[in-house]
Design an enzyme around this catalytic site. Structure first.
Site, PDB file in Angstrom:
ATOM      1  N   GLY A   1      46.183  43.976  45.369  1.00  9.58           N
ATOM      2  CA  GLY A   1      45.457  44.638  44.267  1.00  9.58           C
ATOM      3  C   GLY A   1      44.120  45.156  44.762  1.00  9.58           C
ATOM      4  CG  HIS A   2      41.034  42.414  45.943  1.00 10.86           C
ATOM      5  ND1 HIS A   2      41.655  41.191  46.063  1.00 10.86           N
ATOM      6  CD2 HIS A   2      40.077  42.259  44.990  1.00 10.86           C
ATOM      7  CE1 HIS A   2      41.098  40.328  45.222  1.00 10.86           C
ATOM      8  NE2 HIS A   2      40.145  40.950  44.553  1.00 10.86           N
TER       9      HIS A   2
ATOM     10  CG  HIS B   1      45.129  40.064  45.476  1.00 15.01           C
ATOM     11  ND1 HIS B   1      45.111  41.284  44.826  1.00 15.01           N
ATOM     12  CD2 HIS B   1      44.355  39.240  44.740  1.00 15.01           C
ATOM     13  CE1 HIS B   1      44.383  41.183  43.726  1.00 15.01           C
ATOM     14  NE2 HIS B   1      43.899  39.950  43.654  1.00 15.01           N
TER      15      HIS B   1
ATOM     16  CE1 TYR C   1      42.039  32.345  49.812  1.00 15.37           C
ATOM     17  CE2 TYR C   1      43.528  33.043  48.074  1.00 15.37           C
ATOM     18  CZ  TYR C   1      43.249  32.255  49.171  1.00 15.37           C
ATOM     19  OH  TYR C   1      44.198  31.375  49.633  1.00 15.37           O
TER      20      TYR C   1
ATOM     21  CG  MET D   1      34.089  38.081  42.604  1.00 15.65           C
ATOM     22  SD  MET D   1      33.600  36.830  41.427  1.00 15.65           S
ATOM     23  CE  MET D   1      35.172  36.319  40.786  1.00 15.65           C
TER      24      MET D   1
ATOM     25  CD  GLN E   1      45.944  49.257  33.309  1.00 14.09           C
ATOM     26  OE1 GLN E   1      46.382  50.248  33.887  1.00 14.09           O
ATOM     27  NE2 GLN E   1      46.698  48.515  32.510  1.00 14.09           N
TER      28      GLN E   1
ATOM     29  CG  MET F   1      49.372  40.841  43.336  1.00 13.49           C
ATOM     30  SD  MET F   1      49.195  41.595  44.951  1.00 13.49           S
ATOM     31  CE  MET F   1      50.923  41.724  45.393  1.00 13.49           C
ATOM     32  CB  SER F   2      45.019  36.940  39.807  1.00 14.55           C
ATOM     33  OG  SER F   2      43.897  36.093  39.656  1.00 14.55           O
TER      34      SER F   2
ATOM     35  CB  VAL G   1      48.713  45.719  42.722  1.00 18.42           C
ATOM     36  CG1 VAL G   1      49.736  45.347  43.781  1.00 18.42           C
ATOM     37  CG2 VAL G   1      48.119  47.095  43.007  1.00 18.42           C
TER      38      VAL G   1
END
Ligand code: AMP
Length: 284
Positions: free
Chosen positions: A36-37, A34, A32, A30, A148, A184-185, A176
């Site tokens: 993690g992505h 970080h 934005y 979606m 995850q 991270m989110s 992450v």
């Protein structure tokens, strides 16, 4: 990296890539973005010839009371980050093309979507499985990777892929975290300074659970009480749920058994921001 907006063009590109014998890896997001992505992007690049990333803030997975309108967006920054990762295609469709007027077909997974996130956000997974099916049909990947961080979502996608016979390999990549442990989110940007500090109780409570399990505790109710103790130290934290489930079925458990693996999952509101986190554990 080529940015593709039109559904028709994406269809043509992925159709041709398949004809050319290329293995397509796909990372739905979606935006934005970080680290993690980006870890998912790197995994896709390792495991396929061509990587497609989508950015689409999917309205059908937000309830009317949730944060669809204020969900953070920064397309230019995302585009730059994906360029740096040498992504091949960024699919960035309009919501009106994905959901034209009169759209009325939804994909719904049973059982596993009724608990935890499904209980707190009743229409959420129906929106997720619908958009992921649509994107799978357009991007036509051989391989797709999910985090995850959203463990239940990943399991729901796996179940849907298997039940609907999508010929796509689904991989789950580890969470992450920021240096201090916060998962991270994209939603972390909502937190003010005090809330950012308080948000650490999610990962702290999971680390405590991990420690207790390592020391031999097998009764989840005892672990849960101690986790609640950690959460209650943060003034702005309101617990939604803490639950242990079997990692495959997502059925709730109270006692950990040898040889099995489990998720300990937590959802917590920090101020007005709802955050989730989890820990995967193997009992030996
Ligand atoms: P979202 O943009 O929030 O829909 O997330 C897109 C994908 O990135 C999903 O598969 C998420 O599970 C994954 N993701 C989000 N945060 C993290 C994280 N901290 N570590 C690993 N994967 C993540």
């Amino acid at each position: 990296m080529k940015v593709v907006k039109s559904v028709k063009e994406m269809h043509l590109i992925s159709g041709q890539l398949r004809l050319d014998g290329k293995k397509i890896g796909f990372v739905p997001t979606m935006g934005y973005l970080h680290e993690g992505h980006l870890s998912l992007v790197r995994k896709s690049k390792e495991n396929s010839d061509i990587t497609v990333v989508s950015i689409f803030v999917n309205p059908t997975q937000f309830a009317p009371t949730e944060d669809l309108d204020k969900y953070p967006r920064d397309f230019e920054r995302d585009e730059m980050l994906l360029n740096q990762e040498n992504v091949d295609f960024l699919f960035y469709p309009d919501k009106d093309e994905i959901y034209p007027e009169g759209f009325s077909t939804f994909v719904e997974v049973g059982e596993i979507t009724k608990v935890l996130e499904g209980e707190s956000r009743p229409s959420h997974f129906k929106g997720v499985t619908t958009i992921v099916s649509i994107l799978f049909n357009i991007v036509k990947p051989h391989y797709s990777v999910f985090g995850q961080k959203d463990a239940q979502q990943a399991s729901v996608i796996k179940k849907m892929t298997s039940d609907l016979h999508f010929e796509i390999e689904i991989e789950i990549a580890p969470i992450v975290r920021e240096k201090d442990g916060l998962a991270m989110s994209s939603r972390n940007v909502y937190l003010n300074q005090k809330e950012r500090e308080d948000a650490l109780v999610l990962s702290k409570s999971l680390y405590l659970a991990e420690d207790l399990i390592k020391k031999g505790e097998r009764d989840f109710n005892i672990i849960k009480e101690k986790m609640i103790g950690v959460i209650s130290q943060a003034e702005t934290a309101y617990l939604d749920y803490i639950q242990a489930v079997e990692s495959d079925s997502f059925s709730k458990v109270n006692l950990f058994e040898k040889g099995k693996s489990y998720f300990v999952l937590i959802a917590c509101r920090i101020g007005r921001t709802r955050l989730i986190d989890n820990l995967l554990i193997q009992i030996n």
